[in-house]
Structure formats: structure tokens, C-alpha cells
Design a protein around this motif. Structure first.
Motif, PDB file in Angstrom:
ATOM      1  N   GLU A 180       0.828  -1.212   0.000  1.00 33.59           N
ATOM      2  CA  GLU A 180       0.000   0.000   0.000  1.00 33.59           C
ATOM      3  C   GLU A 180       0.858   1.255   0.000  1.00 33.59           C
ATOM      4  O   GLU A 180       0.506   2.254  -0.629  1.00 33.59           O
ATOM      5  N   HIS A 235      -8.705 -18.334   8.845  1.00 33.91           N
ATOM      6  CA  HIS A 235      -8.517 -16.886   8.745  1.00 33.91           C
ATOM      7  C   HIS A 235      -8.907 -16.361   7.365  1.00 33.91           C
ATOM      8  O   HIS A 235      -9.225 -15.199   7.202  1.00 33.91           O
ATOM      9  N   SER A 236      -8.877 -17.218   6.357  1.00 32.19           N
ATOM     10  CA  SER A 236      -9.202 -16.811   4.993  1.00 32.19           C
ATOM     11  C   SER A 236     -10.693 -16.634   4.772  1.00 32.19           C
ATOM     12  O   SER A 236     -11.111 -15.876   3.901  1.00 32.19           O
ATOM     13  N   GLU A 237     -11.505 -17.332   5.551  1.00 33.50           N
ATOM     14  CA  GLU A 237     -12.950 -17.325   5.320  1.00 33.50           C
ATOM     15  C   GLU A 237     -13.545 -15.923   5.391  1.00 33.50           C
ATOM     16  O   GLU A 237     -14.334 -15.529   4.543  1.00 33.50           O
ATOM     17  N   GLY A 238     -13.195 -15.167   6.414  1.00 34.07           N
ATOM     18  CA  GLY A 238     -13.729 -13.812   6.561  1.00 34.07           C
ATOM     19  C   GLY A 238     -13.296 -12.908   5.422  1.00 34.07           C
ATOM     20  O   GLY A 238     -14.087 -12.113   4.903  1.00 34.07           O
ATOM     21  N   PHE A 239     -12.051 -13.030   5.017  1.00 32.48           N
ATOM     22  CA  PHE A 239     -11.545 -12.228   3.900  1.00 32.48           C
ATOM     23  C   PHE A 239     -12.295 -12.571   2.621  1.00 32.48           C
ATOM     24  O   PHE A 239     -12.708 -11.691   1.868  1.00 32.48           O
ATOM     25  N   ILE A 240     -12.490 -13.848   2.389  1.00 34.43           N
ATOM     26  CA  ILE A 240     -13.184 -14.280   1.172  1.00 34.43           C
ATOM     27  C   ILE A 240     -14.620 -13.779   1.178  1.00 34.43           C
ATOM     28  O   ILE A 240     -15.122 -13.282   0.167  1.00 34.43           O
ATOM     29  N   ARG A 241     -15.299 -13.883   2.323  1.00 33.34           N
ATOM     30  CA  ARG A 241     -16.677 -13.381   2.415  1.00 33.34           C
ATOM     31  C   ARG A 241     -16.733 -11.870   2.174  1.00 33.34           C
ATOM     32  O   ARG A 241     -17.640 -11.385   1.507  1.00 33.34           O
ATOM     33  N   THR A 242     -15.799 -11.151   2.746  1.00 33.34           N
ATOM     34  CA  THR A 242     -15.772  -9.693   2.568  1.00 33.34           C
ATOM     35  C   THR A 242     -15.592  -9.328   1.101  1.00 33.34           C
ATOM     36  O   THR A 242     -16.307  -8.474   0.570  1.00 33.34           O
ATOM     37  N   GLN A 243     -14.641  -9.955   0.433  1.00 30.50           N
ATOM     38  CA  GLN A 243     -14.420  -9.679  -0.986  1.00 30.50           C
ATOM     39  C   GLN A 243     -15.605 -10.136  -1.825  1.00 30.50           C
ATOM     40  O   GLN A 243     -15.973  -9.475  -2.794  1.00 30.50           O
ATOM     41  N   ARG A 281     -18.564  -7.532  -2.053  1.00 27.93           N
ATOM     42  CA  ARG A 281     -18.306  -6.455  -3.015  1.00 27.93           C
ATOM     43  C   ARG A 281     -18.558  -6.946  -4.430  1.00 27.93           C
ATOM     44  O   ARG A 281     -19.194  -6.271  -5.244  1.00 27.93           O
TER      45      ARG A 281
END
Length: 127
Positions: free
Chosen positions: A16, A98-106, A109
């Protein structure tokens, strides 16, 4: 020299920070082109650029060949790369849950975009 510096930046700067630095670089060059070298906005940009460079150091091995610089290797004491963190083989280094929340968030969108761009469940265009 520029190729060597950019490859060390890629090793020592956060993704970033690199993106923001790239955006600010355009404004920086615009101010230089327009002769605003001693303006307050240029002073702000210069301090920002200097701040990004505070941990950029290391060694780059290059091969120069027919006008090209080919990076053969790079190293830095301030490298952000850690093979134990990126490895999925090191025990305790990666938890799939830990990946599940990230995948759901993406996915939210992307689902919102699909619902807007392709209402009523139309098929996605083929690529």
C-alpha cells in the motif's frame, strides 16, 4: 540504478505504501515540471517521499545486457519478506479459517457489482 532501487523498494516497502508513493510521484513530477520546487505542497511531497525511503536499503545484483538491466538477486536487512510467514508448510504459520472472513468480505463487493451489472441473474459474459 533506477531498476536496482525499484527492486529494493519492492522488497522493503509495504504494497500500500508503494501504491501511495506511485500516486504521489505523479503529482511530484507535475510540480517539478511547473516550477513549484519551493512550494508548500512540494515540501509536503518531499517529506512524504523521504519518509517512504527511510528503510530502503540493501544490495542488488544486476546484469547489464544490450541496454537492459536484469535483476539477478536482491537482499536487504529491512526486507518485509519472511519465508516462515508466507509458508503454508510451517506448523502454526497459516490457519485456513482466517481466509474465510476475507473471502466473504471480498465476495460481498463482487456480488453487489454482479447484481448491479447483471440484474435478474443473467449469465456472466464469457471471457
Amino acid at each position: 540504478l533506477r531498476a536496482a532501487h525499484l527492486t529494493i523498494e519492492a522488497l522493503t516497502l509495504d504494497r500500500e505504501v508503494l501504491r501511495i508513493r506511485d500516486m504521489l510521484s505523479l503529482k511530484y513530477s507535475e510540480l517539478v515540471y511547473n516550477g513549484f520546487w519551493f512550494s508548500p505542497e512540494m515540501e509536503f511531497l518531499q517529506h512524504s517521499m523521504d519518509f517512504t525511503q527511510r528503510h530502503v536499503n540493501g544490495e542488488v545484483r544486476l546484469r547489464l545486457f544490450r541496454g537492459n538491466a536484469i535483476v539477478l538477486g536482491r537482499s536487504s536487512p529491512n526486507s518485509l519478506y519472511n519465508k516462515d510467514i508466507v509458508s503454508m508448510d510451517v506448523e502454526g504459520g497459516f490457519d485456513v479459517s482466517h481466509s474465510e472472513g476475507f473471502i466473504r468480505t471480498q465476495a460481498r463487493r463482487l456480488q453487489a457489482y454482479r447484481n448491479m451489472a447483471y440484474p435478474k441473474g443473467r449469465d456472466l459474459p464469457s471471457v
